[in-house]
Design an enzyme around this catalytic site. Structure first.
Site, mmCIF file in Angstrom:
data_model
loop_
_atom_site.group_PDB
_atom_site.id
_atom_site.type_symbol
_atom_site.label_atom_id
_atom_site.label_comp_id
_atom_site.label_asym_id
_atom_site.label_seq_id
_atom_site.Cartn_x
_atom_site.Cartn_y
_atom_site.Cartn_z
ATOM 1 C CB CYS A 52 -0.909 -0.065 1.227
ATOM 2 S SG CYS A 52 -1.180 1.465 2.065
ATOM 3 C CD GLU A 53 -0.059 5.127 -4.167
ATOM 4 O OE1 GLU A 53 0.660 4.615 -5.045
ATOM 5 O OE2 GLU A 53 -0.872 6.047 -4.400
ATOM 6 C CG HIS A 54 -2.348 5.810 1.046
ATOM 7 N ND1 HIS A 54 -3.674 5.513 0.855
ATOM 8 C CD2 HIS A 54 -1.992 6.634 0.027
ATOM 9 C CE1 HIS A 54 -4.115 6.128 -0.222
ATOM 10 N NE2 HIS A 54 -3.110 6.805 -0.750
ATOM 11 C CG HIS A 55 -0.697 3.146 5.814
ATOM 12 N ND1 HIS A 55 -1.849 3.071 5.052
ATOM 13 C CD2 HIS A 55 -0.938 4.058 6.784
ATOM 14 C CE1 HIS A 55 -2.757 3.893 5.570
ATOM 15 N NE2 HIS A 55 -2.235 4.501 6.611
ATOM 16 C CD GLN A 92 -8.486 -4.033 -3.124
ATOM 17 O OE1 GLN A 92 -8.131 -3.996 -1.943
ATOM 18 N NE2 GLN A 92 -9.560 -4.683 -3.522
ATOM 19 C CG HIS A 139 -5.870 -3.108 2.215
ATOM 20 N ND1 HIS A 139 -5.266 -2.198 1.379
ATOM 21 C CD2 HIS A 139 -6.793 -3.765 1.463
ATOM 22 C CE1 HIS A 139 -5.813 -2.287 0.171
ATOM 23 N NE2 HIS A 139 -6.744 -3.232 0.198
ATOM 24 C CB CYS A 146 -2.523 0.068 6.317
ATOM 25 S SG CYS A 146 -3.584 0.065 4.877
#
Ligand code: ZN
Length: 185
Positions: free
Chosen positions: A76-79, A117, A145, A147
Site C-alpha cells: 500500500c502506497e499510503h503506509h 487497490q 490490507h 494497514c
C-alpha cells in the site's frame, strides 16, 4: 532501477527514527536484506504489461474467458504495508486470446509497485483492453490490507473488494452476473 544504496541509508535512518540501534546484531544486516527484497517486491516498476499481453493466439469462438483466484501481494502506497488477496479476470475475446499465465504476469506487473487497490484494479483492466483488445473485460480484486488490520481500525479478516468493468461488460448486467457466478463456483 531500484537504488539499493538509497534504500540501505533510508532503512538505517528509519531504524534510528523509531529509537532502535541499527548496529545491534539483529539489525545490522537488515538494511541490506530490505534493499535486496525491494528489487523483488517492486520489480513491477521496471515492467510493462504490454510485454505479457502482446503474444496472442487466434481463436474462432469468442466465448468468455475467466481466470480466477490469481493470488497477489502488493504494498500500500499510503503506509508501505502489504495488502494481498486474489484477482479474478474475465474477458470476451475479439478473435484473439492470450496465454493464461500472461494474465497472472499482468497482475504481478501492477502488484509489484507501491499501489492502492482501486488503481491496481483499473490498471489491470485497462491494460488488457489496450493491448489484447477484447470486446470487454471485468476485473475484481479482493484483498486484506495490513494497514487496516494491524493498526487503525483493526479489523482482521475484513476484505476490500474493487471492480473494474470495461467494454461490453460496462453496461451489461447479464455478463456481470455470469462473471460473478463463475468466480463463485
Ligand atoms: Zn494503507
Amino acid at each position: 532501477m531500484v537504488d539499493q544504496n538509497k534504500i540501505k541509508k533510508a532503512v538505517k535512518l528509519f531504524l534510528e527514527g523509531i529509537g532502535e540501534d541499527p548496529s545491534r546484531e539483529g539489525l545490522i544486516e537488515s538494511p541490506d536484506r530490505i534493499a535486496r527484497m525491494c528489487t523483488e517486491i517492486f520489480a513491477g516498476m521496471e515492467e510493462e504489461a504490454s510485454v505479457h499481453l502482446s503474444k496472442t493466439f487466434v481463436i474462432e469462438n469468442n466465448e468468455m474467458v475467466v481466470e480466477k483466484d490469481i493470488v497477489f501481494y502488493s504494498v500500500c502506497e499510503h503506509h508501505l504495508l502489504p495488502f494481498y488477496g486474489k484477482v479474478h479476470i474475465a474477458y470476451i475475446p475479439d478473435g484473439k486470446v492470450v496465454g493464461l499465465s500472461k494474465l497472472a504476469r499482468t497482475v504481478e506487473t501492477y502488484a509489484r509497485r507501491p499501489q492502492i487497490q482501486e488503481q491496481m484494479t483499473g490498471q489491470i483492466a485497462e491494460s488488457i483492453m489496450k493491448y489484447l483488445k477484447p470486446q470487454g473485460v471485468m476485473v475484481m480484486v479482493e484483498a486484506e490490507h495490513m494497514c487496516m488490520t494491524m493498526r487503525g481500525v483493526k479489523k482482521p479478516g475484513s476484505r476490500t473488494v474493487t471492480l473494474s468493468k470495461q467494454g461490453c461488460f460496462a453496461e451489461n448486467p447479464y455478463l456481470q452476473d455470469t462473471f460473478f457466478r463463475m468466480i463463485h463456483e
